[in-house]
Design an enzyme around this catalytic site. Sequence first.
Site, PDB file in Angstrom:
ATOM      1  N   LYS A 152      39.490  35.568  45.187  1.00  0.00           N
ATOM      2  CA  LYS A 152      40.025  36.454  46.224  1.00  0.00           C
ATOM      3  C   LYS A 152      40.480  35.673  47.460  1.00  0.00           C
ATOM      4  CE  LYS A 152      39.794  40.624  44.447  1.00  0.00           C
ATOM      5  NZ  LYS A 152      41.058  41.215  43.945  1.00  0.00           N
ATOM      6  N   TYR A 172      34.483  35.502  41.818  1.00  0.00           N
ATOM      7  CA  TYR A 172      35.327  36.551  42.414  1.00  0.00           C
ATOM      8  C   TYR A 172      35.750  36.173  43.842  1.00  0.00           C
ATOM      9  CZ  TYR A 172      36.269  41.462  43.845  1.00  0.00           C
ATOM     10  OH  TYR A 172      36.824  42.628  44.306  1.00  0.00           O
TER      11      TYR A 172
HETATM   12  P1  NAI Z   1      38.923  49.365  38.611  1.00  0.00           P
HETATM   13  O1  NAI Z   1      38.070  48.666  37.617  1.00  0.00           O
HETATM   14  O2  NAI Z   1      38.771  50.835  38.755  1.00  0.00           O
HETATM   15  O3  NAI Z   1      40.461  49.052  38.313  1.00  0.00           O
HETATM   16  C1  NAI Z   1      40.921  47.794  37.922  1.00  0.00           C
HETATM   17  C2  NAI Z   1      41.970  47.991  36.845  1.00  0.00           C
HETATM   18  O4  NAI Z   1      42.521  46.705  36.508  1.00  0.00           O
HETATM   19  C3  NAI Z   1      41.408  48.588  35.557  1.00  0.00           C
HETATM   20  O5  NAI Z   1      42.167  49.723  35.182  1.00  0.00           O
HETATM   21  C4  NAI Z   1      41.560  47.468  34.545  1.00  0.00           C
HETATM   22  O6  NAI Z   1      41.814  47.925  33.219  1.00  0.00           O
HETATM   23  C5  NAI Z   1      42.736  46.687  35.112  1.00  0.00           C
HETATM   24  N1  NAI Z   1      42.757  45.309  34.638  1.00  0.00           N
HETATM   25  C6  NAI Z   1      41.708  44.457  34.552  1.00  0.00           C
HETATM   26  N2  NAI Z   1      42.094  43.276  34.054  1.00  0.00           N
HETATM   27  C7  NAI Z   1      43.422  43.377  33.820  1.00  0.00           C
HETATM   28  C8  NAI Z   1      44.385  42.465  33.306  1.00  0.00           C
HETATM   29  N3  NAI Z   1      44.045  41.227  32.937  1.00  0.00           N
HETATM   30  N4  NAI Z   1      45.673  42.866  33.215  1.00  0.00           N
HETATM   31  C9  NAI Z   1      46.017  44.139  33.580  1.00  0.00           C
HETATM   32  N5  NAI Z   1      45.136  45.045  34.043  1.00  0.00           N
HETATM   33  C10 NAI Z   1      43.851  44.661  34.174  1.00  0.00           C
HETATM   34  O7  NAI Z   1      38.665  48.643  40.013  1.00  0.00           O
HETATM   35  P2  NAI Z   1      39.097  48.996  41.529  1.00  0.00           P
HETATM   36  O8  NAI Z   1      37.857  49.094  42.321  1.00  0.00           O
HETATM   37  O9  NAI Z   1      40.082  50.077  41.563  1.00  0.00           O
HETATM   38  O10 NAI Z   1      39.756  47.596  41.940  1.00  0.00           O
HETATM   39  C11 NAI Z   1      41.128  47.400  42.203  1.00  0.00           C
HETATM   40  C12 NAI Z   1      41.279  46.095  42.943  1.00  0.00           C
HETATM   41  O11 NAI Z   1      40.642  46.182  44.225  1.00  0.00           O
HETATM   42  C13 NAI Z   1      40.647  44.882  42.261  1.00  0.00           C
HETATM   43  O12 NAI Z   1      41.471  43.760  42.444  1.00  0.00           O
HETATM   44  C14 NAI Z   1      39.343  44.710  42.996  1.00  0.00           C
HETATM   45  O13 NAI Z   1      38.863  43.390  42.920  1.00  0.00           O
HETATM   46  C15 NAI Z   1      39.768  45.085  44.395  1.00  0.00           C
HETATM   47  N6  NAI Z   1      38.677  45.460  45.267  1.00  0.00           N
HETATM   48  C16 NAI Z   1      38.029  46.649  45.094  1.00  0.00           C
HETATM   49  C17 NAI Z   1      37.002  46.999  45.943  1.00  0.00           C
HETATM   50  C18 NAI Z   1      36.344  48.315  45.855  1.00  0.00           C
HETATM   51  O14 NAI Z   1      35.528  48.610  46.764  1.00  0.00           O
HETATM   52  N7  NAI Z   1      36.629  49.128  44.860  1.00  0.00           N
HETATM   53  C19 NAI Z   1      36.534  46.088  46.979  1.00  0.00           C
HETATM   54  C20 NAI Z   1      37.306  44.899  47.123  1.00  0.00           C
HETATM   55  C21 NAI Z   1      38.326  44.608  46.279  1.00  0.00           C
END
Ligand code: NAI
Length: 302
Positions: free
Chosen positions: A170, A166
């Site tokens: 990133k 990851y």
């Molecule tokens: P989440 O798991 O709630 O949302 C991620 C979404 O991406 C999900 O709806 C999933 O179905 C979709 N997804 C996954 N693989 C996919 C693909 N191949 N094609 C299309 N859609 C796909 O996670 P969250 O926390 O909302 O994360 C959003 C972004 O923020 C991510 O990139 C994560 O790495 C990043 N992030 C989040 C942090 C946090 O504290 N929540 C911290 C640092 C980064």
Amino acid sequence: MAKIDFTGRVAIVTGAGTGLGRLHAMELAKRGAKLVINDLGGTRDGVGSGDAAANKVVDEIKAMGCQAVPNYDNVATVRGGGGIVKSAIDAFGKVDILVNNAGILRDKTFNKMEEENWDAVVGVHLRGAYCVTRPAFKKMKEQGYGRIVMTTSGAGLFGNFGQSNYAAAKMGLIGLTNVIKLEGAKYNIKVNVLAPVAASRLTEDVLSPQFFEKLKPDFVTPMVLYMCSEQCQDSGMIINAALGYFSRSAVVTGPGAKLSDGKKIPTPEEIMDSWAKITSLENPKYFNQMNEMFGELGTLLA
Ligand code: NAI
């Protein structure tokens, strides 16, 4: 204060079926943008797929009287990236805004990081950004306008135990951004990077319940809206966002130590003796591109 408004703008948010992406999409829509809600609909570790997540958010946006279409493509394939951009063109005729947000996690210590888990995570985060951004960038270049947001993580910026796949992906997004910011500048394409911390299914077992409760994604999304706005004229910024606190991270360079007159080759012992000076970050410099660093080297030759 000038109001940030997206009337007439078309935005794609990847991984918008839940978590941060859903909120980014809802808030963009509330301010007038027409949305493509992309989501593959799999589990947190990227297994499975389905149309329910994207459809639900489209319904929510339509219920607010705003416009959105669903897309269920996988960001990690060139075909999927092309399909996502095509959804925007077919439904709304253009794409002005792209938020690369889709993400999965497969944490393991590096020693146990099998190829499959490495490839899956790098595939969604880094390859995914390539696959979607490239066709979007092409359209943005043609129209002379674009706003792109990449989503990085403190795991990459600073390091986090058990997240080598990851973190590498990133940080790869930072390199990608550093180049797109230069190549897009002439066409009014701005690309900025969000480093969020927020409660979601990705963080529910990482954060303490007390912390989780407070870290509402709502505190993060306003930064994405600013980055997506016409008013945002910066490009290549990396912004940490959580709890309404925002700060910039950057790759900077320390003043260093000159151990040669340009002729004499320094010895490893001289390096050892100067280590503190070489590694000092006192009065650091920020280079907007590699040539600026080369320019600095040029002054050593003068
Ligand atoms: P989440 O798991 O709630 O949302 C991620 C979404 O991406 C999900 O709806 C999933 O179905 C979709 N997804 C996954 N693989 C996919 C693909 N191949 N094609 C299309 N859609 C796909 O996670 P969250 O926390 O909302 O994360 C959003 C972004 O923020 C991510 O990139 C994560 O790495 C990043 N992030 C989040 C942090 C946090 O504290 N929540 C911290 C640092 C980064």
